[in-house]
Design an enzyme around this catalytic site. Structure first.
Site: not given
Ligand code: GDP
Ligand code: IMO
Ligand code: MG
Length: 428
Positions: A13, A16, A38, A40-42, A128, A223, A299, A302, A332
């Site tokens: 998270d 990416k 598993n 989740g990219h926003t 997850t 991940q 995803t 939590r 930020d």
């Molecule tokens: P990923 O799994 O690595 O793709 O990351 P996630 O999408 O799960 O979580 C990153 C969160 O931070 C998302 O809600 C994005 O929209 C947000 N985000 C990404 N870059 C920035 C940033 O530079 N500033 C802020 N405030 N939010 C960001």
């Molecule tokens: P992104 O790509 C954060 C964590 C789970 C758990 C462990 C094992 O959005 O960064 P799994 O379901 O993979 O067997 O769970 O890994 N986990 C993540 N935590 N971001 C993720 O993906 C994750 N994918 C798995 O919370 O601790």
């Molecule tokens: Mg994520």
């Protein structure tokens, strides 16, 4: 320009999805090389929020060919739900290519993931619950099902029969669930075969040819480094290799074709699920970071555990991945603190560790040694160059770069696509 690997530095998270999106239309292919839904990219584009799980983030950029690599585990129901949801919002997904060697995530593994966690009780991983771990276990145990098996129903049936010999014993005798039948599994999977067929290819060959022709290929990890089954905080990890080496096996591209490793690092740290986390803040500071950063799982919803940036983790990520560039995200979110602590080393039972401790026991005992950097109050979300940042924020970026040992090539200052400070080109 050959291939760029993009991975997470911490426990996931990091942003990416946004970082991949940032590479934009100069990219020809975006390949997801590990994990499944598993992840989740926003990604936020023009105020519209897209949450992606199984699809590579490049799917949001017109002209990019999104690829699901051989290293991914595919829940077909989720795949088509995600495709349909994006199509309904006007995103063209027709260029998607899926590896014939990718593994299918069958419904019984979803049940097993959840029930195993329940039985583990206080020793649970906090997965997850999507069935990802059991599906990788099947792959290694050689009882997995692959995308290509859908094109030979007889073979698929034989494989499902073989898998169910073990799975039904487990489901019924150990976990007190109902047995599943070969027919229900085969019927469900075959129900997707016709729709999937035109998307399936030998993606290793496709990508090799593309690289030969000078295409820009991004290999996008789900991940992150400390969730890597080999290099992470085992057993509190995911069941694949999200580090840069995993990009080669998970996409079928040799290391000699990779010339850049972009590592995405959040300006602080978060973790979802169980496992050690030295800089975790269990006080109101952690609550404030979670609130300011909107740290709730994409995803599972939590709440994410939050803490300060850990430069020991950053250095480890650089070493294991061969980081050439960092993208530092969510700077930020740190606005408004008098001081921003950064962990520079650990104290493990009275001994200073500048590198990740060798054993898990030591890592569990690690307490952070902090350096306190000056905070800033100014809103930085509009900054588009380092020069536009307040001096203290600029010093934070410089300190992180120095402490972690790789250059920061971009800094995120907001969730939107445009909210980025580009320091140097990530492609070219
Ligand atoms: P990923 O799994 O690595 O793709 O990351 P996630 O999408 O799960 O979580 C990153 C969160 O931070 C998302 O809600 C994005 O929209 C947000 N985000 C990404 N870059 C920035 C940033 O530079 N500033 C802020 N405030 N939010 C960001
Ligand atoms: P992104 O790509 C954060 C964590 C789970 C758990 C462990 C094992 O959005 O960064 P799994 O379901 O993979 O067997 O769970 O890994 N986990 C993540 N935590 N971001 C993720 O993906 C994750 N994918 C798995 O919370 O601790
Ligand atoms: Mg994520």
């Amino acid at each position: 320009m050959p291939a760029i690997v993009l991975v997470g530095a911490q426990w996931g998270d990091e942003g990416k999805g946004k970082a991949t999106d940032l590479l934009g239309s100069s990219v020809d292919y975006v390949v997801k090389f590990n994990g499944g839904n598993n992840a989740g990219h926003t990604v936020v584009i023009d105020g519209e929020t897209y949450a992606l799980h199984l699809l590579p983030s490049g799917i949001l950029t017109p002209g990019v060919v999104p690829v699901i690599g051989n290293g991914v585990v595919v829940d077909l129901g989720v795949l088509f739900e995600e495709i349909d949801a994006l199509e309904a919002r006007g995103v063209d997904t027709s260029a998607l290519v899926v590896s014939a060697n990718a593994h299918l995530l069958p419904p019984y593994n979803r049940s097993l993931d959840k029930v195993v966690e329940r039985f583990l009780g206080s020793r649970r991983i906090g997965t997850t619950g999507r069935g990802v771990g059991p599906t990788y276990a099947d792959k290694m145990s050689r009882v997995g099902l692959r995308v290509q098996d859908l094109f030979d129903e007889k073979i698929l049936r034989q494989k499902v029969e073989g898998a169910l010999v073990q799975k039904n014993q487990l489901l019924v005798k150990v976990y007190n669930r109902r047995a599943v039948t070969v027919d229900e599994i085969v019927d469900e999977l075959m129900g997707y075969a016709d729709r999937l067929r035109p998307m399936v290819a030998d993606t290793s060959l496709l990508l090799a040819k593309a690289i030969d022709e000078g295409a820009n290929v991004v290999l996008e990890g789900g991940q992150a480094t400390l969730l890597d089954v080999d290099h992470g905080t085992y057993p509190f990890v995911t069941s694949s290799n999200p580090t840069s080496g995993g990009a080669c096996t998970g996409a079928g591209i040799p290391p000699t074709r990779i010339d850049r490793v972009v590592t995405v690092m959040k300006a602080y740290t978060t973790r979802v699920g169980e496992g050690p986390f030295p800089t975790e803040l269990t006080n109101e500071d952690g609550v404030r970071l979670r609130k300011d950063g909107g740290e709730f799982g994409t995803t599972t919803g939590r709440p994410r555990r939050c803490g300060w940036l850990d430069a020991v983790v950053g250095r480890f990520a650089v070493r294991v991945n061969g980081t050439t560039d960092f993208v530092l995200t969510k700077l930020d979110v740190l606005t408004g603190w008098d001081q921003v602590p950064v962990c520079v080393a650990y104290d493990v039972d009275g001994v200073r560790h500048d590198e990740m401790p060798m054993t898990q026991t030591d890592f569990h005992h690690a307490t952070p040694i902090y350096e306190y950097l000056e905070g800033w109050d100014e809103d930085i979300s509009g900054a588009r160059s380092l020069a536009e940042l307040p001096a203290a924020a600029r010093r934070y970026v410089e300190a992180v770069q120095e402490l972690c040992g790789a250059p920061i090539s971009a800094v995120g200052v907001g969730a939107g696509r445009e909210s980025i400070i580009a320091v140097r080109d990530l492609i070219g």
